[in-house]
Design a protein around this motif. Structure first.
Motif, PDB file in Angstrom:
ATOM      1  N   THR A  91       0.829  -1.210   0.000  1.00  0.00           N
ATOM      2  CA  THR A  91       0.000   0.000   0.000  1.00  0.00           C
ATOM      3  C   THR A  91       0.864   1.261   0.000  1.00  0.00           C
ATOM      4  OG1 THR A  91      -0.170   0.102   2.424  1.00  0.00           O
ATOM      5  CG2 THR A  91      -1.844  -1.195   1.241  1.00  0.00           C
ATOM      6  N   ASP A  92       2.181   1.092   0.100  1.00  0.00           N
ATOM      7  CA  ASP A  92       3.111   2.220   0.150  1.00  0.00           C
ATOM      8  C   ASP A  92       3.679   2.542  -1.231  1.00  0.00           C
ATOM      9  OD1 ASP A  92       4.620   4.251   1.271  1.00  0.00           O
ATOM     10  OD2 ASP A  92       6.237   2.927   1.907  1.00  0.00           O
ATOM     11  N   LEU A  93       2.895   2.299  -2.253  1.00  0.00           N
ATOM     12  CA  LEU A  93       3.324   2.538  -3.627  1.00  0.00           C
ATOM     13  C   LEU A  93       2.845   3.914  -4.082  1.00  0.00           C
ATOM     14  CD1 LEU A  93       4.595   1.311  -6.207  1.00  0.00           C
ATOM     15  CD2 LEU A  93       2.322   0.464  -6.777  1.00  0.00           C
ATOM     16  N   ASN A  94       3.777   4.693  -4.636  1.00  0.00           N
ATOM     17  CA  ASN A  94       3.434   6.002  -5.177  1.00  0.00           C
ATOM     18  C   ASN A  94       4.001   6.059  -6.587  1.00  0.00           C
ATOM     19  OD1 ASN A  94       3.260   8.662  -5.960  1.00  0.00           O
ATOM     20  ND2 ASN A  94       4.025   9.493  -4.056  1.00  0.00           N
ATOM     21  N   GLY A 102      14.346  -5.243  -7.163  1.00  0.00           N
ATOM     22  CA  GLY A 102      15.592  -4.567  -6.853  1.00  0.00           C
ATOM     23  C   GLY A 102      16.714  -5.157  -7.690  1.00  0.00           C
ATOM     24  N   VAL A 103      17.711  -4.341  -7.976  1.00  0.00           N
ATOM     25  CA  VAL A 103      18.903  -4.777  -8.688  1.00  0.00           C
ATOM     26  C   VAL A 103      20.101  -4.312  -7.872  1.00  0.00           C
ATOM     27  CG1 VAL A 103      20.247  -4.591 -10.816  1.00  0.00           C
ATOM     28  CG2 VAL A 103      17.746  -4.557 -10.918  1.00  0.00           C
ATOM     29  N   SER A 104      21.023  -5.206  -7.629  1.00  0.00           N
ATOM     30  CA  SER A 104      22.182  -4.873  -6.812  1.00  0.00           C
ATOM     31  C   SER A 104      23.429  -5.486  -7.430  1.00  0.00           C
ATOM     32  CB  SER A 104      21.986  -5.424  -5.397  1.00  0.00           C
ATOM     33  OG  SER A 104      23.025  -5.030  -4.544  1.00  0.00           O
ATOM     34  N   ARG A 154      15.793   4.866  -7.090  1.00  0.00           N
ATOM     35  CA  ARG A 154      15.946   3.409  -7.070  1.00  0.00           C
ATOM     36  C   ARG A 154      15.397   2.772  -5.789  1.00  0.00           C
ATOM     37  NH1 ARG A 154      20.150   1.148 -10.437  1.00  0.00           N
ATOM     38  NH2 ARG A 154      20.274  -0.446  -8.837  1.00  0.00           N
ATOM     39  N   ASN A 155      14.404   3.366  -5.181  1.00  0.00           N
ATOM     40  CA  ASN A 155      13.956   2.808  -3.901  1.00  0.00           C
ATOM     41  C   ASN A 155      13.100   1.557  -4.086  1.00  0.00           C
ATOM     42  OD1 ASN A 155      11.259   3.490  -4.317  1.00  0.00           O
ATOM     43  ND2 ASN A 155      11.362   5.349  -3.126  1.00  0.00           N
ATOM     44  N   MET A 156      12.636   1.010  -2.964  1.00  0.00           N
ATOM     45  CA  MET A 156      11.885  -0.247  -2.982  1.00  0.00           C
ATOM     46  C   MET A 156      10.417  -0.078  -3.352  1.00  0.00           C
ATOM     47  SD  MET A 156      11.950  -0.840   1.075  1.00  0.00           S
ATOM     48  CE  MET A 156      11.703   0.544   2.143  1.00  0.00           C
ATOM     49  N   ARG A 157       9.932   1.128  -3.427  1.00  0.00           N
ATOM     50  CA  ARG A 157       8.521   1.368  -3.754  1.00  0.00           C
ATOM     51  C   ARG A 157       8.368   1.381  -5.272  1.00  0.00           C
ATOM     52  NH1 ARG A 157      10.163   4.680   0.290  1.00  0.00           N
ATOM     53  NH2 ARG A 157       9.141   4.341   2.283  1.00  0.00           N
ATOM     54  N   ARG A 158       8.316   0.197  -5.864  1.00  0.00           N
ATOM     55  CA  ARG A 158       8.287   0.040  -7.312  1.00  0.00           C
ATOM     56  C   ARG A 158       7.106  -0.832  -7.681  1.00  0.00           C
ATOM     57  NH1 ARG A 158      12.365   2.759  -8.480  1.00  0.00           N
ATOM     58  NH2 ARG A 158      12.166   2.338 -10.691  1.00  0.00           N
TER      59      ARG A 158
END
Length: 167
Positions: free
Chosen positions: A67-70, A100-102, A91-95
């Motif tokens: 629910t924290d997606l913007n 994620g790519v690291s 590049r944050n986690m809200r995707r």
């Protein structure tokens, strides 16, 4: 083909050890194991991987609140000193797909266990792909980035407490 294509991916392994909580900074020195699925892969799957110093890892942000997606613009880390940027400007986690790519250092290959350092994924994270890092696939041409990213990431890979998790 439509613009909204949906497909499934399967985890090919999981992170074991390392950090247990995602945080914004101090990932430096964090050690973990990427444990590949032994029911689908044999040690032949990692043959030759130990010739490389770094890996590129694709993973799923499995602890993020959906629910924290913007999908619009917001300030990175909610810092009023930094500009609003859109979802594709950081590049944050809200995707939308929680991917994620690291890039991390490969310390050792032990069968299907890949011992890594500086992987910014936590214990239990589903791993979707692992590729050796080829220098030739690095950026070509002049490189530039917004100043706020350099300010924000000053401590990202600084040594943190409890960084030695899997060994």
């Amino acid at each position: 083909m439509t613009d909204r294509e949906v497909f499934e991916v399967e985890a090919l392994g999981h992170v074991v050890g390392g950090r247990t909580e995602p945080t914004d900074d101090f990932w430096g020195g964090t050690r973990a194991i990427i444990r590949l699925d032994g029911t689908r892969f044999t040690a032949d799957a990692t043959k030759g991987l130990d010739d490389f110093s770094h890996l590129e890892v694709v993973f799923r942000f499995h602890l993020t609140d959906p629910t924290d997606l913007n999908l619009g613009a917001r300030r990175p880390r909610d810092n009023p000193d930094w500009p609003e940027v859109g979802i594709f400007g950081h590049r944050n986690m809200r995707r939308l797909n929680w991917l994620g790519v690291s890039r991390c250092r490969l310390l050792k290959v032990d069968g299907l266990d890949l011992h890594v350092e500086d992987l910014d994924a936590v214990d239990g994270t589903p791993i979707l792909d692992v590729k050796p890092w080829f220098v030739d696939f690095g950026p070509r041409g002049e490189i530039h980035q917004a100043q706020w990213t350099t300010d924000m990431l000053g401590d990202y890979f600084a040594p943190g407490e409890g960084g030695r998790g899997a060994e």
